[in-house]
Design an enzyme around this catalytic site. Structure first.
Site, mmCIF file in Angstrom:
data_model
loop_
_atom_site.group_PDB
_atom_site.id
_atom_site.type_symbol
_atom_site.label_atom_id
_atom_site.label_comp_id
_atom_site.label_asym_id
_atom_site.label_seq_id
_atom_site.Cartn_x
_atom_site.Cartn_y
_atom_site.Cartn_z
ATOM 1 N N LYS A 147 0.836 -1.215 0.000
ATOM 2 C CA LYS A 147 0.000 0.000 0.000
ATOM 3 C C LYS A 147 0.866 1.258 0.000
ATOM 4 O O LYS A 147 0.650 2.174 -0.785
ATOM 5 C CB LYS A 147 -0.886 -0.014 1.255
ATOM 6 C CG LYS A 147 -1.522 1.317 1.595
ATOM 7 C CD LYS A 147 -2.398 1.241 2.819
ATOM 8 C CE LYS A 147 -1.723 1.482 4.152
ATOM 9 N NZ LYS A 147 -1.377 2.865 4.463
ATOM 10 N N ASN A 148 1.861 1.286 0.903
ATOM 11 C CA ASN A 148 2.609 2.535 1.089
ATOM 12 C C ASN A 148 3.639 2.795 -0.002
ATOM 13 O O ASN A 148 4.263 3.857 -0.025
ATOM 14 C CB ASN A 148 3.268 2.553 2.479
ATOM 15 C CG ASN A 148 2.219 2.693 3.575
ATOM 16 O OD1 ASN A 148 1.056 2.962 3.287
ATOM 17 N ND2 ASN A 148 2.630 2.502 4.821
ATOM 18 N N CYS A 195 -7.243 14.366 12.491
ATOM 19 C CA CYS A 195 -8.144 13.356 13.035
ATOM 20 C C CYS A 195 -7.440 12.041 13.334
ATOM 21 O O CYS A 195 -8.053 11.064 13.696
ATOM 22 C CB CYS A 195 -9.273 13.104 12.057
ATOM 23 S SG CYS A 195 -8.651 12.634 10.454
ATOM 24 N N ASP A 208 4.677 0.572 11.952
ATOM 25 C CA ASP A 208 3.470 -0.073 11.411
ATOM 26 C C ASP A 208 3.326 -1.529 11.847
ATOM 27 O O ASP A 208 2.331 -2.178 11.519
ATOM 28 C CB ASP A 208 3.450 0.033 9.880
ATOM 29 C CG ASP A 208 3.235 1.464 9.416
ATOM 30 O OD1 ASP A 208 2.775 2.286 10.224
ATOM 31 O OD2 ASP A 208 3.542 1.755 8.247
HETATM 32 N N1 EPU Z 1 6.426 14.718 10.740
HETATM 33 C C1 EPU Z 1 6.618 16.035 11.034
HETATM 34 N N2 EPU Z 1 6.439 16.935 10.025
HETATM 35 C C2 EPU Z 1 6.094 16.576 8.760
HETATM 36 C C3 EPU Z 1 5.905 15.199 8.480
HETATM 37 C C4 EPU Z 1 6.075 14.290 9.504
HETATM 38 O O1 EPU Z 1 6.935 16.410 12.155
HETATM 39 O O2 EPU Z 1 5.955 17.445 7.882
HETATM 40 C C5 EPU Z 1 6.627 13.710 11.811
HETATM 41 C C6 EPU Z 1 5.389 12.853 12.099
HETATM 42 O O3 EPU Z 1 4.485 13.511 12.951
HETATM 43 C C7 EPU Z 1 6.005 11.620 12.702
HETATM 44 C C8 EPU Z 1 7.295 11.464 11.907
HETATM 45 O O4 EPU Z 1 7.564 12.768 11.371
HETATM 46 O O5 EPU Z 1 6.332 11.835 14.040
HETATM 47 C C9 EPU Z 1 7.238 10.464 10.798
HETATM 48 O O6 EPU Z 1 6.070 10.645 10.009
HETATM 49 P P1 EPU Z 1 6.069 10.405 8.452
HETATM 50 O O7 EPU Z 1 5.922 11.720 7.745
HETATM 51 O O8 EPU Z 1 7.252 9.579 8.080
HETATM 52 O O9 EPU Z 1 4.726 9.582 8.233
HETATM 53 P P2 EPU Z 1 3.883 9.564 6.912
HETATM 54 O O10 EPU Z 1 4.782 9.751 5.767
HETATM 55 O O11 EPU Z 1 2.718 10.459 7.041
HETATM 56 C C10 EPU Z 1 4.096 7.010 6.366
HETATM 57 C C11 EPU Z 1 3.179 5.828 6.241
HETATM 58 C C12 EPU Z 1 2.660 5.435 7.613
HETATM 59 C C13 EPU Z 1 3.862 5.099 8.500
HETATM 60 C C14 EPU Z 1 4.823 6.289 8.547
HETATM 61 C C15 EPU Z 1 6.098 6.010 9.322
HETATM 62 C C16 EPU Z 1 2.197 6.023 4.045
HETATM 63 C C17 EPU Z 1 0.982 6.232 3.217
HETATM 64 N N3 EPU Z 1 2.062 6.160 5.361
HETATM 65 O O12 EPU Z 1 3.315 8.069 6.918
HETATM 66 O O13 EPU Z 1 1.875 4.257 7.423
HETATM 67 O O14 EPU Z 1 3.428 4.786 9.795
HETATM 68 O O15 EPU Z 1 5.201 6.672 7.209
HETATM 69 O O16 EPU Z 1 6.765 4.925 8.794
HETATM 70 O O17 EPU Z 1 3.253 5.719 3.525
HETATM 71 C C18 EPU Z 1 0.148 2.730 7.886
HETATM 72 O O18 EPU Z 1 0.397 2.173 6.800
HETATM 73 O O19 EPU Z 1 -0.609 2.219 8.744
HETATM 74 C C19 EPU Z 1 0.761 4.041 8.167
HETATM 75 C C20 EPU Z 1 0.279 4.855 9.085
#
Ligand code: EPU
Length: 426
Positions: free
Chosen positions: A22-23, A117, A311
């Site tokens: 998915k990711n 949310c 995850d």
């Molecule tokens: N963060 C910031 N600022 C930003 C972006 C992120 O402070 O602009 C922080 C977040 O709050 C968090 C950390 O950085 O503390 C890491 O977040 P990240 O941005 O890496 O998460 P994401 O890209 O939104 C993806 C996956 C998530 C997975 C995370 C971490 C996808 C679609 N989602 O989210 O997957 O948990 O990376 O590996 O790729 C899931 O599949 O269940 C899921 C939540």
């Protein structure tokens, strides 16, 4: 409303085939917007989040078609509405990674802020915006929408540090990488995410003609090009789905084979399971997992790749409820991602949360109960606990699990689990 009814304890046996990740599929579908024409993707899971990405792409004028055998065609020949609407983005945060490719391809984008949310705390997009601004994009935030414009003279490559307080950002890296791929000159992304899904997206973009080096490391260097072309690409297997089934085998004291997986993407979870006494025979693209007897307790800390993935935190927590002693988990990526704790305790687990850590006092059995899914991985943990628990477990709100696990019920049934999806009136 759909629920899952599980009659435990279950025993699993046989082979389960893992779906595409998915990711990886989500940002790759967004990256397909960079190519003027038809991209063909293979192994795209048929799950709710991918259907939301179809809806998003469709709303901007990109036509997506599901073909046979997990293939998806993304036709980005024309884009007539570079807007990520609130009603779509609020359903799925990954929609926000459309802003980078729209900016590169159309010179402008207006995308709703994802909102707050999430059941695992505040999830800002400040680093995404910092990266786009560093490339020269003019960004303003009004009425809940981010408006981004390419200035006269275009986006220009530069050095950008992408780390935040909790490490690198996965989708932030994707967004900035996509925008930088068509900027003028060289962009160096430092402390970039190097998760396998980001690697897969970068490999996909290289096929399209992007000049990216450092794939798989925390420093990505991008030489901007004028255009990218549509290509064919197969999505990598979903390491989190594979890890979820591994935990299922351990919790039910079973032996299963996991096919179409990539064990090298699962080094940390495999290492942890082996220390807990699980036997894992690894082949190139399959694994045999078996567990008999006690589950040894463990200490886990979630970290950016190649560390232990957040995850899989909830699923491992469910498993450690059955360990022979006390275990500890510390969540370093999303310090509030613990909505499953109270629900696991409803199944007679003994978990105590202290800040961003939990202490799990292992016990011999879990007991079935009605529980409520609160996010995707939390619901996977509840299903796993239900398979191991004695008696009936009802998992409510399974739309969370349908966001990210393809055919979870039929895959578990094929392994011999007594699980059924039922429709009940709200
Ligand atoms: N963060 C910031 N600022 C930003 C972006 C992120 O402070 O602009 C922080 C977040 O709050 C968090 C950390 O950085 O503390 C890491 O977040 P990240 O941005 O890496 O998460 P994401 O890209 O939104 C993806 C996956 C998530 C997975 C995370 C971490 C996808 C679609 N989602 O989210 O997957 O948990 O990376 O590996 O790729 C899931 O599949 O269940 C899921 C939540």
């Amino acid at each position: 409303m759909n629920i899952f009814e599980i009659d435990g304890p279950c025993k699993l046996s046989g082979t389960v085939e893992i779906s595409g990740a998915k990711n990886a599929a989500l940002p790759i579908m967004a990256a397909a917007v960079l190519g003027n024409g038809k991209t063909l993707l293979e192994s795209v899971p048929d799950i709710a989040d991918i259907r939301t990405m179809f809806e998003l792409l469709d709303s901007i004028g990109v036509k997506c078609k599901r073909l046979e055998n997990g293939k998806v065609e993304v036709d980005a020949s024309s884009i007539d509405n570079p807007v990520g609407d609130y009603d779509i983005v609020r359903k799925m945060r990954a929609s926000f990674c459309i802003i980078g490719p729209l900016l590169a391809r159309c010179g402008q984008a207006r995308v709703s802020l994802p909102g707050g949310c999430s059941s695992f705390g505040h999830r800002p997009v400040d680093i995404h915006l910092k990266g786009l601004r560093a490339l020269g994009a003019e960004i303003s935030i009004e009425n809940g929408y981010v408006t981004a414009r390419v200035p006269e003279g275009g986006l220009v490559g530069t050095e950008i540090f992408l780390g935040g307080t909790n490490g690198p950002t996965v989708l932030g890296t994707a967004n900035v990488l996509m925008a930088a791929s068509m900027a003028k000159g060289t962009t160096v992304l430092e402390y970039a995410a190097c998760e396998p899904e980001i690697q897969d997206m970068a490999i996909f973009m290289k096929k399209m003609g992007a000049k990216i080096s450092g794939i798989g490391t925390q420093t990505l260097t991008v030489e901007g090009v004028d255009e990218l072309k549509p290509v064919e690409h197969r999505i990598i297997p979903d390491r989190i789905e594979a890890g979820t089934f591994m935990v299922g085998a351990v919790m039910t004291q079973s032996q299963i084979t996991i096919s179409n997986c990539c064990p090298e993407h699962l080094r940390a979870p495999i290492d942890c399971l082996r220390q807990m006494g699980t036997r894992i025979c690894v082949d190139k693209d399959s694994m045999e997992v078996s567990h008999t007897g006690k589950i040894r307790p463990a200490h886990l800390t979630t970290q950016p790749y190649p560390g232990f993935p957040t995850d899989l935190q909830a699923q491992f927590m469910a498993m450690l409820c059955l360990a022979s002693g006390n275990s500890f988990i510390t969540e370093k990526i999303f310090p509030e991602r613990f909505s499953h704790v109270a629900e696991l305790n409803r199944l007679s687990a003994e978990i105590n949360k202290v800040g961003s850590s939990v202490v799990i006092s292992g016990r011999e059995t879990l007991l079935g109960a009605p529980v409520m899914a609160s996010d995707l991985r939390a619901s996977a943990a509840l299903v796993l606990a239900g398979l191991a628990a004695e008696g009936k477990t009802i998992v409510n709100r399974v739309y969370h699990i349908d966001r990210g696990y393809e055919d979870i019920v039929s895959k578990l049934q094929a392994l011999g689990a007594a699980i059924e999806r039922k429709h009940i009136d709200d």
